[in-house]
Design a protein around this motif. Structure first.
Motif, PDB file in Angstrom:
ATOM      1  N   LEU A  55      26.358 -89.617  24.749  1.00 54.30           N
ATOM      2  CA  LEU A  55      25.721 -90.311  23.623  1.00 54.30           C
ATOM      3  C   LEU A  55      25.403 -89.338  22.488  1.00 54.30           C
ATOM      4  O   LEU A  55      25.587 -89.666  21.312  1.00 54.30           O
ATOM      5  CB  LEU A  55      24.436 -91.005  24.078  1.00 54.30           C
ATOM      6  CG  LEU A  55      24.618 -92.258  24.922  1.00 54.30           C
ATOM      7  CD1 LEU A  55      23.272 -92.727  25.464  1.00 54.30           C
ATOM      8  CD2 LEU A  55      25.288 -93.350  24.136  1.00 54.30           C
ATOM      9  N   MET A  60      26.084 -91.778  19.087  1.00 55.46           N
ATOM     10  CA  MET A  60      25.745 -93.191  19.266  1.00 55.46           C
ATOM     11  C   MET A  60      24.270 -93.322  19.588  1.00 55.46           C
ATOM     12  O   MET A  60      23.687 -92.463  20.242  1.00 55.46           O
ATOM     13  CB  MET A  60      26.546 -93.802  20.423  1.00 55.46           C
ATOM     14  CG  MET A  60      27.994 -94.064  20.123  1.00 55.46           C
ATOM     15  SD  MET A  60      28.814 -94.816  21.554  1.00 55.46           S
ATOM     16  CE  MET A  60      28.028 -96.394  21.621  1.00 55.46           C
ATOM     17  N   PRO A  62      21.363 -94.802  21.780  1.00 55.02           N
ATOM     18  CA  PRO A  62      21.283 -95.340  23.143  1.00 55.02           C
ATOM     19  C   PRO A  62      21.165 -96.861  23.158  1.00 55.02           C
ATOM     20  O   PRO A  62      21.620 -97.515  24.089  1.00 55.02           O
ATOM     21  CB  PRO A  62      20.031 -94.681  23.719  1.00 55.02           C
ATOM     22  CG  PRO A  62      19.837 -93.452  22.919  1.00 55.02           C
ATOM     23  CD  PRO A  62      20.374 -93.763  21.554  1.00 55.02           C
ATOM     24  N   ILE A  65      24.478 -99.050  23.582  1.00 62.41           N
ATOM     25  CA  ILE A  65      25.162 -99.320  24.854  1.00 62.41           C
ATOM     26  C   ILE A  65      24.336-100.188  25.799  1.00 62.41           C
ATOM     27  O   ILE A  65      24.712-100.405  26.941  1.00 62.41           O
ATOM     28  CB  ILE A  65      25.554 -98.012  25.574  1.00 62.41           C
ATOM     29  CG1 ILE A  65      24.305 -97.198  25.945  1.00 62.41           C
ATOM     30  CG2 ILE A  65      26.545 -97.215  24.764  1.00 62.41           C
ATOM     31  CD1 ILE A  65      24.560 -96.137  26.969  1.00 62.41           C
ATOM     32  N   ILE A 160      29.057 -99.745  29.674  1.00 57.83           N
ATOM     33  CA  ILE A 160      29.332 -98.925  28.493  1.00 57.83           C
ATOM     34  C   ILE A 160      30.713 -99.260  27.928  1.00 57.83           C
ATOM     35  O   ILE A 160      30.867 -99.434  26.709  1.00 57.83           O
ATOM     36  CB  ILE A 160      29.211 -97.422  28.828  1.00 57.83           C
ATOM     37  CG1 ILE A 160      27.747 -97.084  29.118  1.00 57.83           C
ATOM     38  CG2 ILE A 160      29.756 -96.563  27.692  1.00 57.83           C
ATOM     39  CD1 ILE A 160      27.534 -95.705  29.699  1.00 57.83           C
TER      40      ILE A 160
END
Length: 167
Positions: A55, A60, A62, A65, A160
């Protein structure tokens, strides 16, 4: 066992050695199961660290996802870790004669044959049974934790991937 009977001391010594070897193997199994529990805890931590690193590298959030699969996978990893910790906790097993056994032998004034008979027919069977029972419980817990971990990793990865590739 009466004093008038004749006994083969060598046979009792061999039986004593056999009982010692059996107990040693049971204790080794006990230690191996504890080691497996610890390895599973470390594996779960590694999975969480890998996800966190992924991540961070991908930049991205958290939150991006979070879905049913990733949450279920994370929960399964937590459950797996808790069960593995439960299996890992200290459980006492008798590893052979202790101070109290030697005090009892001394107090009763046992001969070598009487001692060998007592230790091989009374004490070692108890110790071996105790090690088997505790090891079986620990092994069952480690197996459940392993299944939860594997299912958790699979579910987490599926969650994910679902988030990344399904619009």
């Amino acid at each position: 066992m009466s004093d008038g009977d004749s006994y083969d001391v060598a046979a009792y010594r061999r039986a004593h050695e056999d009982a010692q070897r059996t107990l040693d193997k049971k204790l080794a199994t006990f230690d191996e199961i504890s080691t497996n529990a610890w390895q599973l805890i470390r594996f779960n931590g590694l999975v969480v660290a890998a996800i966190g690193t992924g991540l961070t590298v991908s930049k991205m959030s958290p939150v991006a996802i979070v879905n049913a699969g990733s949450v279920a996978g994370a929960l399964l990893l937590v459950v797996s870790t808790v069960i593995a910790l439960w299996a890992k906790r200290k459980r006492r097993v008798t590893a052979g004669p202790g101070q109290e056994a030697f005090e009892a032998i001394e107090a009763q004034g046992l001969s070598e044959v009487q001692y060998l008979w007592w230790i091989t027919t009374d004490q070692y069977p108890k110790w071996i049974a105790q090690a088997e029972t505790v090891s079986a419980r620990k092994a069952k817990r480690v197996n459940i934790a392993t299944y939860a971990s594997l299912l958790g990793v699979a579910t987490l990865v599926a969650g994910i991937l679902f988030t990344l590739y399904v619009p």
